[in-house]
Scaffold this active site. Structure first.
Site, short mmCIF file in Angstrom:
data_model
loop_
_atom_site.label_atom_id
_atom_site.label_comp_id
_atom_site.label_asym_id
_atom_site.label_seq_id
_atom_site.Cartn_x
_atom_site.Cartn_y
_atom_site.Cartn_z
N CYS A 1 3.35 -0.38 15.87
CA CYS A 1 2.56 -1.50 16.40
C CYS A 1 1.54 -1.05 17.43
CB CYS A 1 3.49 -2.52 17.04
SG CYS A 1 4.43 -1.81 18.38
N GLU B 1 -4.63 -5.02 10.99
CA GLU B 1 -3.70 -3.93 11.30
C GLU B 1 -3.37 -3.21 10.00
OE1 GLU B 1 0.20 -5.31 12.47
OE2 GLU B 1 0.25 -3.81 14.05
N LYS C 1 19.57 -10.09 14.11
CA LYS C 1 19.25 -10.03 12.70
C LYS C 1 18.26 -8.89 12.47
CE LYS C 1 16.10 -11.13 10.12
NZ LYS C 1 16.18 -10.03 9.09
N GLU D 1 7.09 -9.74 20.56
CA GLU D 1 6.43 -8.43 20.50
C GLU D 1 5.80 -8.35 19.12
OE1 GLU D 1 7.57 -7.04 24.35
OE2 GLU D 1 6.07 -6.42 22.88
N1 LIG Z 1 4.90 -5.48 19.31
C1 LIG Z 1 5.89 -4.69 18.95
O1 LIG Z 1 6.67 -4.17 19.78
C2 LIG Z 1 6.13 -4.45 17.48
C3 LIG Z 1 7.08 -3.49 17.12
C4 LIG Z 1 7.28 -3.26 15.75
C5 LIG Z 1 6.58 -3.97 14.77
N2 LIG Z 1 5.66 -4.87 15.17
C6 LIG Z 1 4.87 -5.58 14.18
O2 LIG Z 1 5.72 -5.97 13.05
C7 LIG Z 1 4.97 -5.87 11.84
C8 LIG Z 1 5.68 -4.97 10.87
O3 LIG Z 1 7.07 -5.17 10.92
P1 LIG Z 1 7.77 -6.10 9.84
O4 LIG Z 1 7.11 -5.92 8.51
O5 LIG Z 1 9.25 -5.91 9.93
O6 LIG Z 1 7.43 -7.54 10.40
P2 LIG Z 1 7.92 -8.93 9.82
O7 LIG Z 1 7.36 -9.93 10.73
O8 LIG Z 1 7.67 -9.06 8.36
O9 LIG Z 1 9.54 -8.91 9.97
C9 LIG Z 1 10.11 -8.76 11.24
C10 LIG Z 1 11.51 -9.37 11.19
O10 LIG Z 1 11.40 -10.75 10.92
C11 LIG Z 1 12.22 -11.09 9.80
N3 LIG Z 1 11.60 -12.21 9.11
C12 LIG Z 1 10.65 -12.19 8.16
N4 LIG Z 1 10.32 -13.45 7.80
C13 LIG Z 1 11.11 -14.28 8.54
C14 LIG Z 1 11.27 -15.69 8.66
N5 LIG Z 1 10.53 -16.52 7.91
N6 LIG Z 1 12.17 -16.18 9.53
C15 LIG Z 1 12.91 -15.35 10.29
N7 LIG Z 1 12.82 -14.00 10.24
C16 LIG Z 1 11.92 -13.48 9.38
C17 LIG Z 1 12.28 -9.82 8.99
O11 LIG Z 1 13.42 -9.84 8.14
C18 LIG Z 1 12.40 -8.79 10.09
O12 LIG Z 1 13.74 -8.75 10.54
C19 LIG Z 1 3.61 -5.32 12.23
O13 LIG Z 1 2.70 -6.38 12.41
C20 LIG Z 1 3.85 -4.65 13.57
O14 LIG Z 1 2.71 -4.57 14.36
C21 LIG Z 1 5.41 -5.14 16.50
O1 LIG Z 2 6.17 -0.31 16.59
C1 LIG Z 2 6.41 -0.69 17.70
C2 LIG Z 2 7.23 0.08 18.68
O2 LIG Z 2 7.32 -0.69 19.84
C3 LIG Z 2 6.64 1.43 18.85
S1 LIG Z 2 7.13 2.31 20.26
O3 LIG Z 2 8.09 3.33 19.79
O4 LIG Z 2 7.76 1.38 21.22
O5 LIG Z 2 5.90 2.92 20.80
#
Ligand SMILES: NC(=O)c1ccc[n+]([C@@H]2O[C@H](COP(=O)([O-])OP(=O)(O)OC[C@H]3O[C@@H](n4cnc5c(N)ncnc54)[C@H](O)[C@@H]3O)[C@@H](O)[C@H]2O)c1
Ligand SMILES: O=C[C@H](O)CS(=O)(=O)O
Length: 486
Positions: free
Chosen positions: A290, A387, A181, A256
Site C-alpha cells: 500500500c 494504484e 477475519k 488503512e
Molecule cells: N493502508 C494500509 O495499511 C494497507 C495495507 C495493505 C493493503 N492495503 C490496500 O488493500 C488493497 C489490497 O488488499 P486486498 O486486495 O486484500 O483488499 P480488499 O479490500 O479486497 O480485501 C481486504 C479484506 O477485506 C475483505 N473483504 C473483501 N470484500 C469484503 C466485504 N464486502 N465485506 C467485508 N470484508 C470484505 C477481504 O476478504 C480481505 O480480508 C490495496 O488497495 C492496498 O492498498 C492498504
Molecule cells: O501494504 C501495506 C503495509 O502496511 C505495508 S508496510 O509493511 O506496513 O510498509
C-alpha cells in the site's frame, strides 16, 4: 507440501473461544500457493452464525481480560512476541507458501509483525489519564481511559502477519478482545498467530479467527452491536462499504486503505541513494504494498541519468518461487493482479509511454511478472490515477518544485509519499507541501512499530503503531467528583 519444524502451526480449523472448529456445515475452502498453484491447506467456510458465536465469546472474555492489570497483559503479550520470534522460520515458510513473497521478505515481515506485539506490550503500561485543574473548588476533574470492548479486524492478503498484529497488539494491550477475519487468500498465517496466542496464555475468547465468506463475516462484524470497534486494512472501495455498514451501530473505525504514493527525485538528490530507495519502495512484495512508490517523478536535469541507473538496478531482480535462494521477486497474488498490471502498461503505451524494461508476463508463467519500467508517462494515463499494486514503475518528468507538488497531490489518496533532495529549505517546503499521512525523506522504507502509520483523504482514518496506535482502542471517561467543599 509445507515442511515445518513445528507442524502444529499449520491449522485447517478456525479458532473461536479457545476451540479449533470446522464450519457448521462442514464446508471448507482450499488455500493455494500462488507460485505453483498447488493446494497447501484448507480453511473452514464459516459465515454469520459462527461469527456471531465468536463475537459473543469475545464479549464474555472481555469482562475478565479487561480486569487484568496492564502489567499482567504486558507479560502475556511479551510471551506471545517471544513465541512468534522463536517460530520465525516456520511462520515465514507458511507466509511465503500462501502469499508468494520471497522467504527473506517473509522473515522480515514476521519480525516486523512481532515488533508491534513487543511495542504494545510496553505501551499497555502507559495508558495514562489526567487530573485537570478544577474550575471550582467543590469539584475535581479526572480523566481515565478504558478499553473500548469487543473489536473486529478485517485484514488483507499482502502482509498476512503484520496487518493482524498491528491491530491485535494494541487492542489486547488496551484490554480489548478481538475477532479477526483474515483474507481468504492468506488465512494460514492468521491461524498460526492464533496457535501462538493460545500457547502464550491468552485466555479463550480474547483472540478469535474466523475464515470464510468475507461478505457474511464482514457483514456480521460491521452490524453486530456488541462489536464496538472495527479496524480494516484493504482497498478504499471495501473500506467505504464497511464504514457505511458500521454506521448503523455507531462503531469506532480505523481504516488503512489504498495508496498512490509519489516518489520524487530532485536534481540535488543523491542519485544512487534515490535509485536504491526507488527499488525497495517500488518492488518490495512485487509492488503489492500500500505504501509502495506508485508514481516516480524525476526532475528534468537528472531524468535520463536516473532512468539509466534505475533500469540497471531493476534488471538485477531475480523473479521466481520465493522459497528459492536468490529470488527477490515472487509471483503476484493472482491472475486478476496480473491483468491490472497489463492494463496499466497497455494504457500507458497507447498514450505514448515507452517500456524501457520488462513489460510482460515472466517466462515462468502463472502470475509471475517481469519487473517493469515505463518512461515518457503523463498524468492522462491510468498509472497516474490508479494504484497499480504490481511491479510497474512509471517514471514521470517534471521541471519545478511547484509543478511536482501539484502532480503529487492531484489524487484522492494520501497514504505514503517520498522524495530525495539535499537542500534543507526544499526538504521543509516539500515535506509540508505533500498532502499525505507519511513522508519518506531520502528513504524508501518508512514502516516501523514506533511510527504512526496511516493516511489522510481517502487513504484512511486513524493510526497504527507508535504511542498513537493504542488511542484507537480506548475510550475516554470523565469523572466529575463533586461535593468536595463539605
Ligand atoms: N493502508 C494500509 O495499511 C494497507 C495495507 C495493505 C493493503 N492495503 C490496500 O488493500 C488493497 C489490497 O488488499 P486486498 O486486495 O486484500 O483488499 P480488499 O479490500 O479486497 O480485501 C481486504 C479484506 O477485506 C475483505 N473483504 C473483501 N470484500 C469484503 C466485504 N464486502 N465485506 C467485508 N470484508 C470484505 C477481504 O476478504 C480481505 O480480508 C490495496 O488497495 C492496498 O492498498 C492498504
Ligand atoms: O501494504 C501495506 C503495509 O502496511 C505495508 S508496510 O509493511 O506496513 O510498509
Amino acid at each position: 507440501m509445507l515442511s515445518l519444524k513445528d507442524p502444529g502451526l499449520l491449522k485447517s480449523q478456525c479458532y473461536i473461544n479457545g476451540e479449533w472448529l470446522n464450519a457448521d456445515n462442514g464446508e471448507s475452502i482450499p488455500v493455494t500457493n500462488p507460485a505453483t498453484g498447488e493446494v497447501i491447506g484448507s480453511i473452514p467456510k464459516m459465515g454469520a452464525v459462527e461469527t456471531r458465536r465468536a463475537v459473543e465469546a469475545a464479549n464474555v472474555a472481555f469482562k475478565t481480560w479487561r480486569k487484568k492489570t496492564a502489567k499482567e497483559r504486558a507479560n502475556i503479550l511479551r510471551k506471545w512476541f517471544d513465541l512468534m520470534m522463536a517460530s520465525q522460520d516456520d511462520l515465514a515458510a507458511i507466509l511465503t507458501a500462501e502469499q508468494g513473497k520471497p522467504l527473506a521478505e517473509a522473515k522480515g515481515e514476521i519480525a516486523y509483525g512481532a515488533s508491534y506485539i513487543e511495542w504494545f506490550a510496553e505501551e499497555a503500561k502507559r495508558i495514562y489519564g489526567d487530573v485537570i485543574p478544577q474550575p471550582a473548588n467543590d469539584k475535581r476533574v479526572v480523566v481515565i481511559k478504558e478499553p473500548i470492548g469487543v473489536c473486529a479486524a478485517v485484514t488483507p492478503w499482502n502482509f498476512p502477519n503484520a496487518m493482524i498484529t498491528r491491530k491485535a497488539a494494541p487492542a489486547l494491550a488496551a484490554g480489548c478482545t478481538m475477532v479477526i477475519k483474515p483474507a481468504t487468500q492468506t488465512p494460514l498465517s492468521a491461524l498460526a498467530i492464533a496457535v501462538l496466542a493460545e500457547r502464550a496464555g491468552i485466555p479463550a475468547g480474547v483472540v478469535n479467527v474466523v475464515t470464510g465468506s468475507a461478505v457474511a463475516i464482514g457483514g456480521e462484524l460491521s452490524t453486530n452491536d456488541i462489536v464496538r470497534k472495527l479496524s480494516f486494512t484493504g482497498s478504499t472501495e471495501i473500506g467505504r462499504e464497511l464504514m457505511q455498514q458500521t454506521a448503523g451501530t455507531i462503531k469506532k473505525v480505523s481504516m488503512e486503505l489504498g495508496g498512490n504514493a509519489p516518489f520524487i527525485v530532485f536534481d540535488d538528490a543523491d542519485l544512487d541513494a534515490a535509485v536504491e530507495g526507488a527499488l525497495i519502495s517500488k518492488y518490495r512484495n512485487a509492488g503489492q504494498t500500500c505504501v509502495c512508490a506508485n508514481r516516480l517523478y524525476v526532475q528534468a536535469g537528472v531524468y535520463d541519468a536516473f532512468n539509466e541507473k534505475f533500469a540497471a538496478a531493476v534488471a538485477k531482480l531475480q523473479v521466481g518461487n520465493g522459497t528459492e535462494a536468490g529470488v527477490t521477486q515472487g509471483p503476484l497474488i493472482d491472475a486478476k493482479a496480473v491483468a491490472k498490471v497489463e492494463e496499466h502498461i497497455a494504457d500507458a503505451v497507447a498514450k505514448g509511454g515507452k517500456v524501457i524494461l520488462g513489460g510482460k508476463r515472466h517466462a515462468l508463467g502463472g502470475s509471475f511478472f517481469e519487473p517493469t519500467i515505463v518512461t515518457g508517462v503523463t498524468k492522462e494515463m491510468k498509472v497516474a490515477r490508479e494504484e497499480t499494486f504490481g511491479p510497474l514503475a512509471p517514471v514521470f518528468k517534471f521541471e519545478t518544485e511547484e509543478e511536482v507538488l501539484g502532480y503529487s497531490n492531484d489524487t484522492e489518496f494520501g497514504l505514503a509519499s517520498y522524495f530525495y533532495a539535499r537542500d534543507i529549505g526544499r526538504i521543509w517546503r516539500v515535506s509540508e507541501g505533500l498532502e499525505y499521512g507519511m513522508v519518506g525523506i531520502n528513504t524508501g522504507i518508512i514502516s516501523n512499530e514506533a511510527a504512526p502509520f496511516g493516511g489522510v483523504k481517502q487513504s484512511g482514518l486513524g493510526r497504527e503503531g507508535s504511542k498513537y496506535g493504542i488511542e484507537d482502542y480506548v475510550e475516554i471517561k470523565y469523572l466529575c467528583m463533586g461535593g468536595l467543599d463539605k
